[in-house]
Design an enzyme around this catalytic site. Structure first.
Site, PDB file in Angstrom:
ATOM      1  N   CYS A   2       0.869  -1.174   0.000  1.00  0.00           N
ATOM      2  CA  CYS A   2       0.000   0.000   0.000  1.00  0.00           C
ATOM      3  C   CYS A   2       0.898   1.214   0.000  1.00  0.00           C
ATOM      4  O   CYS A   2       1.630   1.465   0.964  1.00  0.00           O
ATOM      5  CB  CYS A   2      -0.916   0.012   1.221  1.00  0.00           C
ATOM      6  SG  CYS A   2      -2.018   1.451   1.290  1.00  0.00           S
ATOM      7  N   GLU A 104      -3.823   1.323  -6.217  1.00  0.00           N
ATOM      8  CA  GLU A 104      -2.853   0.300  -6.593  1.00  0.00           C
ATOM      9  C   GLU A 104      -2.681   0.364  -8.097  1.00  0.00           C
ATOM     10  O   GLU A 104      -3.591   0.801  -8.822  1.00  0.00           O
ATOM     11  CB  GLU A 104      -3.325  -1.087  -6.138  1.00  0.00           C
ATOM     12  CG  GLU A 104      -2.263  -2.172  -6.224  1.00  0.00           C
ATOM     13  CD  GLU A 104      -0.980  -1.797  -5.505  1.00  0.00           C
ATOM     14  OE1 GLU A 104      -0.036  -1.308  -6.196  1.00  0.00           O
ATOM     15  OE2 GLU A 104      -0.910  -1.960  -4.279  1.00  0.00           O
TER      16      GLU A 104
END
Length: 221
Positions: A2, A104
């Protein structure tokens, strides 16, 4: 992993969602939260839950150089209870890191396509995090890292890792002020079920951390 996320809720929403009584000092929403920035986190001080800012990128208390933080924005939950940087924190310095989506980048033939990922059934949520205090001479830092796990079936098509998003009923348990064995914390994370996610493509505008505006979250076909 992340490496970017958003928090667009207003302060009152956050206080109500996480049952925080004290106002958040200098709160500001963000479309593009990046490593090295101050991020909104929640801890339990033994008396009550408190929300405040930690710098994203863990600097362990024993580190000689704060620059190590840029290498420690994430911690693998599978091994955190064994690693010197995280073992003690798993025992007694657990936090919630507040968000409402994360980004992402999916590898495609045309390059990396950024995606914004959200929970399907609720807006605000919390990543499982760890925090620490670093002091050297006259410099004091409070920093954090986001715990990650192997991607679930939804995320596997995008990336092989993902942040741990805690179910609503597990948030208080994660930051309970009791000291626990690191393996117990690890077992807790393994037991967490991931909620359903949804995702959509956004433009490469989000790739630059300096860009922090509504364009970051605008969907593209």
């Amino acid at each position: 992993m992340c490496g970017r996320y958003t928090l667009l809720a207003d302060e009152l929403e956050i206080l109500e969602e996480f049952n925080i009584e004290q106002p958040i000092d200098s709160y500001h929403p963000s479309y593009n939260i990046a490593p090295g920035q101050n991020v909104l986190a929640i801890i339990h001080d033994g008396k009550e839950k408190r929300a405040g800012y930690l710098r994203w990128g863990l600097v362990p208390s024993w580190a000689k150089d704060e620059k190590i933080g840029y290498k420690m924005i994430n911690a693998r939950s599978e091994t955190a209870h064994e690693k010197p940087s995280f073992k003690r924190l798993m025992s007694q310095k657990r936090c919630l890191i507040v968000a409402d989506s994360f980004y992402e980048w999916k590898k495609t033939e045309e390059g990396k396509q950024p995606k914004r990922i959200q929970l399907k059934d609720r807006k605000l949520f919390a990543f499982a995090g760890l925090w620490d205090k670093w002091v050297q001479e006259n410099n004091t830092l409070f920093t954090c890292t986001i715990l990650t796990k192997e991607a679930n079936p939804f995320m596997q098509d995008i990336h092989h890792r993902m942040p741990i998003i805690l179910p609503k009923d597990k948030e208080s348990e994660w930051i309970a002020p009791t000291k626990i064995h690191p393996e117990e914390a690890s077992a807790f994370l393994r037991s967490v079920d991931m909620e359903d996610l949804t995702a959509y493509n956004v433009t490469s505008h989000v790739n630059a951390a300096k860009n922090n505006d509504e364009t970051c979250i605008q969907p593209i076909a």
